[in-house]
Motif scaffolding. Structure first.
Motif, PDB file in Angstrom:
ATOM      1  N   ILE A   1       0.839  -1.205   0.000  1.00 53.38           N
ATOM      2  CA  ILE A   1       0.000   0.000   0.000  1.00 53.38           C
ATOM      3  C   ILE A   1       0.869   1.248   0.000  1.00 53.38           C
ATOM      4  CG2 ILE A   1      -1.827   1.240   1.232  1.00 53.38           C
ATOM      5  CD1 ILE A   1      -2.692  -1.401   2.455  1.00 53.38           C
ATOM      6  N   ALA A   2       1.909   1.249   0.845  1.00 53.61           N
ATOM      7  CA  ALA A   2       2.807   2.411   0.915  1.00 53.61           C
ATOM      8  C   ALA A   2       3.496   2.648  -0.420  1.00 53.61           C
ATOM      9  CB  ALA A   2       3.834   2.204   2.025  1.00 53.61           C
ATOM     10  N   GLN A   3       3.909   1.574  -1.081  1.00 50.88           N
ATOM     11  CA  GLN A   3       4.565   1.722  -2.384  1.00 50.88           C
ATOM     12  C   GLN A   3       3.613   2.310  -3.413  1.00 50.88           C
ATOM     13  OE1 GLN A   3       7.948   1.018  -2.962  1.00 50.88           O
ATOM     14  NE2 GLN A   3       7.437   2.208  -4.792  1.00 50.88           N
ATOM     15  N   GLN A   4       2.345   1.899  -3.356  1.00 56.60           N
ATOM     16  CA  GLN A   4       1.340   2.462  -4.260  1.00 56.60           C
ATOM     17  C   GLN A   4       1.177   3.961  -4.030  1.00 56.60           C
ATOM     18  OE1 GLN A   4      -2.528   0.537  -4.082  1.00 56.60           O
ATOM     19  NE2 GLN A   4      -3.556   2.378  -4.815  1.00 56.60           N
ATOM     20  N   LEU A   5       1.149   4.375  -2.768  1.00 60.61           N
ATOM     21  CA  LEU A   5       1.027   5.801  -2.452  1.00 60.61           C
ATOM     22  C   LEU A   5       2.246   6.573  -2.949  1.00 60.61           C
ATOM     23  CD1 LEU A   5      -0.404   5.613   1.194  1.00 60.61           C
ATOM     24  CD2 LEU A   5      -1.663   6.068  -0.913  1.00 60.61           C
ATOM     25  N   MET A   6       3.433   6.005  -2.758  1.00 58.21           N
ATOM     26  CA  MET A   6       4.659   6.679  -3.206  1.00 58.21           C
ATOM     27  C   MET A   6       4.687   6.811  -4.723  1.00 58.21           C
ATOM     28  SD  MET A   6       7.686   5.273  -0.683  1.00 58.21           S
ATOM     29  CE  MET A   6       7.233   3.537  -0.688  1.00 58.21           C
ATOM     30  N   ASP A   7       4.260   5.763  -5.418  1.00 59.66           N
ATOM     31  CA  ASP A   7       4.251   5.807  -6.888  1.00 59.66           C
ATOM     32  C   ASP A   7       3.260   6.862  -7.394  1.00 59.66           C
ATOM     33  OD1 ASP A   7       6.107   3.801  -6.889  1.00 59.66           O
ATOM     34  OD2 ASP A   7       4.651   2.189  -7.247  1.00 59.66           O
ATOM     35  N   GLU A   8       2.090   6.934  -6.763  1.00 56.29           N
ATOM     36  CA  GLU A   8       1.083   7.906  -7.195  1.00 56.29           C
ATOM     37  C   GLU A   8       1.551   9.337  -6.926  1.00 56.29           C
ATOM     38  OE1 GLU A   8      -2.366   6.684  -5.072  1.00 56.29           O
ATOM     39  OE2 GLU A   8      -2.922   5.115  -6.515  1.00 56.29           O
ATOM     40  N   PHE A   9       2.236   9.548  -5.802  1.00 59.10           N
ATOM     41  CA  PHE A   9       2.753  10.886  -5.518  1.00 59.10           C
ATOM     42  C   PHE A   9       3.860  11.259  -6.498  1.00 59.10           C
ATOM     43  CE2 PHE A   9       5.754  13.751  -3.433  1.00 59.10           C
ATOM     44  CZ  PHE A   9       4.917  14.787  -3.042  1.00 59.10           C
ATOM     45  N   ALA A  10       4.757  10.323  -6.757  1.00 56.38           N
ATOM     46  CA  ALA A  10       5.856  10.597  -7.673  1.00 56.38           C
ATOM     47  C   ALA A  10       5.349  10.860  -9.090  1.00 56.38           C
ATOM     48  CB  ALA A  10       6.837   9.427  -7.682  1.00 56.38           C
TER      49      ALA A  10
ATOM     50  N   PRO B   1      12.277   5.234   1.254  1.00 56.63           N
ATOM     51  CA  PRO B   1      11.153   4.297   1.068  1.00 56.63           C
ATOM     52  C   PRO B   1      10.892   3.429   2.293  1.00 56.63           C
ATOM     53  CG  PRO B   1      12.594   4.290  -0.851  1.00 56.63           C
ATOM     54  CD  PRO B   1      13.305   5.046   0.216  1.00 56.63           C
ATOM     55  N   LEU B   2      11.955   2.969   2.953  1.00 54.93           N
ATOM     56  CA  LEU B   2      11.790   2.154   4.150  1.00 54.93           C
ATOM     57  C   LEU B   2      11.120   2.950   5.260  1.00 54.93           C
ATOM     58  CD1 LEU B   2      12.288  -0.439   5.733  1.00 54.93           C
ATOM     59  CD2 LEU B   2      14.580   0.402   6.270  1.00 54.93           C
ATOM     60  N   SER B   3      11.528   4.216   5.405  1.00 57.75           N
ATOM     61  CA  SER B   3      10.946   5.065   6.440  1.00 57.75           C
ATOM     62  C   SER B   3       9.459   5.307   6.190  1.00 57.75           C
ATOM     63  CB  SER B   3      11.690   6.400   6.504  1.00 57.75           C
ATOM     64  OG  SER B   3      11.099   7.264   7.446  1.00 57.75           O
ATOM     65  N   LEU B   4       9.076   5.528   4.936  1.00 51.46           N
ATOM     66  CA  LEU B   4       7.673   5.764   4.609  1.00 51.46           C
ATOM     67  C   LEU B   4       6.827   4.507   4.834  1.00 51.46           C
ATOM     68  CD1 LEU B   4       8.107   7.898   1.363  1.00 51.46           C
ATOM     69  CD2 LEU B   4       7.264   8.703   3.572  1.00 51.46           C
ATOM     70  N   LYS B   5       7.362   3.363   4.449  1.00 48.65           N
ATOM     71  CA  LYS B   5       6.632   2.109   4.676  1.00 48.65           C
ATOM     72  C   LYS B   5       6.477   1.836   6.165  1.00 48.65           C
ATOM     73  CE  LYS B   5       8.248   0.074   0.330  1.00 48.65           C
ATOM     74  NZ  LYS B   5       9.137  -0.935  -0.299  1.00 48.65           N
ATOM     75  N   THR B   6       7.519   2.129   6.924  1.00 52.36           N
ATOM     76  CA  THR B   6       7.452   1.939   8.376  1.00 52.36           C
ATOM     77  C   THR B   6       6.457   2.904   9.005  1.00 52.36           C
ATOM     78  OG1 THR B   6       9.775   1.248   8.370  1.00 52.36           O
ATOM     79  CG2 THR B   6       8.819   1.858  10.493  1.00 52.36           C
ATOM     80  N   GLN B   7       6.401   4.136   8.498  1.00 58.54           N
ATOM     81  CA  GLN B   7       5.458   5.121   9.036  1.00 58.54           C
ATOM     82  C   GLN B   7       4.017   4.655   8.850  1.00 58.54           C
ATOM     83  OE1 GLN B   7       5.713   8.971   7.181  1.00 58.54           O
ATOM     84  NE2 GLN B   7       4.080   9.866   8.427  1.00 58.54           N
ATOM     85  N   LEU B   8       3.688   4.150   7.666  1.00 54.13           N
ATOM     86  CA  LEU B   8       2.323   3.666   7.421  1.00 54.13           C
ATOM     87  C   LEU B   8       2.030   2.424   8.255  1.00 54.13           C
ATOM     88  CD1 LEU B   8      -0.329   3.911   5.867  1.00 54.13           C
ATOM     89  CD2 LEU B   8       0.692   2.549   4.034  1.00 54.13           C
ATOM     90  N   TYR B   9       2.996   1.523   8.345  1.00 49.43           N
ATOM     91  CA  TYR B   9       2.792   0.303   9.140  1.00 49.43           C
ATOM     92  C   TYR B   9       2.573   0.644  10.610  1.00 49.43           C
ATOM     93  CZ  TYR B   9       3.651  -4.401  10.984  1.00 49.43           C
ATOM     94  OH  TYR B   9       3.530  -5.612  11.630  1.00 49.43           O
ATOM     95  N   LYS B  10       3.337   1.603  11.127  1.00 48.22           N
ATOM     96  CA  LYS B  10       3.172   2.027  12.524  1.00 48.22           C
ATOM     97  C   LYS B  10       1.790   2.637  12.747  1.00 48.22           C
ATOM     98  CE  LYS B  10       4.930   5.855  14.074  1.00 48.22           C
ATOM     99  NZ  LYS B  10       3.753   6.496  14.722  1.00 48.22           N
TER     100      LYS B  10
END
Length: 287
Positions: free
Chosen positions: A150-159, A219-228
């Motif tokens: 899910i986080a990767q999808q959000l990052m791709d859409e923002f980019a 990317p790791l930080s963003l995925k961790t933020q959403l998971y948290k």
């Protein structure tokens, strides 16, 4: 006053409800312990990762976040509403829905979309807001790998420029009785603190380069933020449900006691009337 049969049926109904709420409270308490341990163990890692990223960014010149740190005029906003799949947890879901609507009102005149994580938020917000996607299935197997998708999808859409800003709205777990509604900016990256970083006393050697480390950390930080955030919401849900079911059990107990008192009074009045009728009949025969 209701007859004795109606009161007995009501007592049986309230007792059955009390057993259900008591059982749900115990189930939520057991699940809360596991969820609380998970989020408590994860927070130091998440905080240290964010701190490390900000410290590295503060020592570099220029834009180190690439596409994820790009500050654009905000015209298209995505709000990630994190709720639950199930109800009976007090104001847990309604607080998120209320905050999402308030946040949406602050972006008046802009294109606001909502990504729902949780069936309850999707059902309510879908009636008045634009829902782009529903990721409720993530609760069926809540792992970092599934959330990272899910986080990767959000990052791709923002980019890709589909959104200029992405915000998370979720319940932060403080304790079993307290959950705080938080709004966090997910993208673009929040700029690091502008305070001067004194590295004169320590000389670090980076392998690979500092730039490559940051590119991997973001990317790791963003995925961790959403998971948290989802883990926080998951623990808050069980805490809210446990508290709600505890109150419901107490209310059902009070109502059952009141009904028993009413039943005893009605039964006593009925017995008294029967005795009076018997005595009156006996007196009539004697006369």
């Amino acid at each position: 006053m209701a007859n004795l049969k109606e009161i007995r049926n009501r007592i049986a109904s309230v007792s059955s409800t009390m057993q259900i709420t008591s059982a749900m409270k115990m189930v939520s308490a057991a699940k809360l312990k596991k969820a609380q341990d998970a989020i408590t163990a994860m927070r130091p890692y998440s905080q240290k990762l964010t701190e490390l990223l900000q410290n590295l960014s503060a020592t570099m010149d220029g834009d180190t976040g690439g596409a994820f740190a790009e500050q654009r005029p905000v015209n298209k906003v995505l709000i990630v509403a994190i709720t639950s799949n199930r109800g009976l947890c007090g104001a847990f879901n309604s607080n998120i829905i209320k905050q999402v609507k308030t946040l949406e009102a602050t972006y008046a005149g802009k294109q606001v979309s909502i990504l729902s994580i949780g069936k309850k938020g999707n059902d309510v917000l879908g009636k008045t807001c634009t829902i782009t996607d529903n990721k409720s299935a993530v609760y069926d197997d809540l792992t970092f790998e599934n959330v990272a998708v899910i986080a990767q999808q959000l990052m791709d859409e923002f980019a890709a420029g589909e959104y200029d800003k992405i915000e998370l709205v979720y319940n932060h777990f403080k304790n079993a009785a307290t959950q705080l509604v938080l709004t966090e900016q997910f993208l673009p990256l929040v700029p690091a603190a502008t305070e001067a970083v004194d590295n004169s006393s320590v000389d670090y050697i980076f392998e690979p380069s500092k730039e490559e480390i940051i590119e991997q950390l973001i990317p790791l930080s963003l995925k961790t933020q959403l998971y948290k955030a989802i883990r926080d919401s998951f623990a808050s849900e069980h805490g809210a449900r446990m508290t709600a079911m505890h109150k419901a059990t107490d209310n059902a107990t009070d109502l059952r006691n009141q009904l028993k008192l009413t039943y005893n009074k009605a039964r006593q009045a009925s017995i008294t009337n029967e005795i009076l009728e018997i005595v009156g009949g006996a007196e009539a025969l004697n006369n």
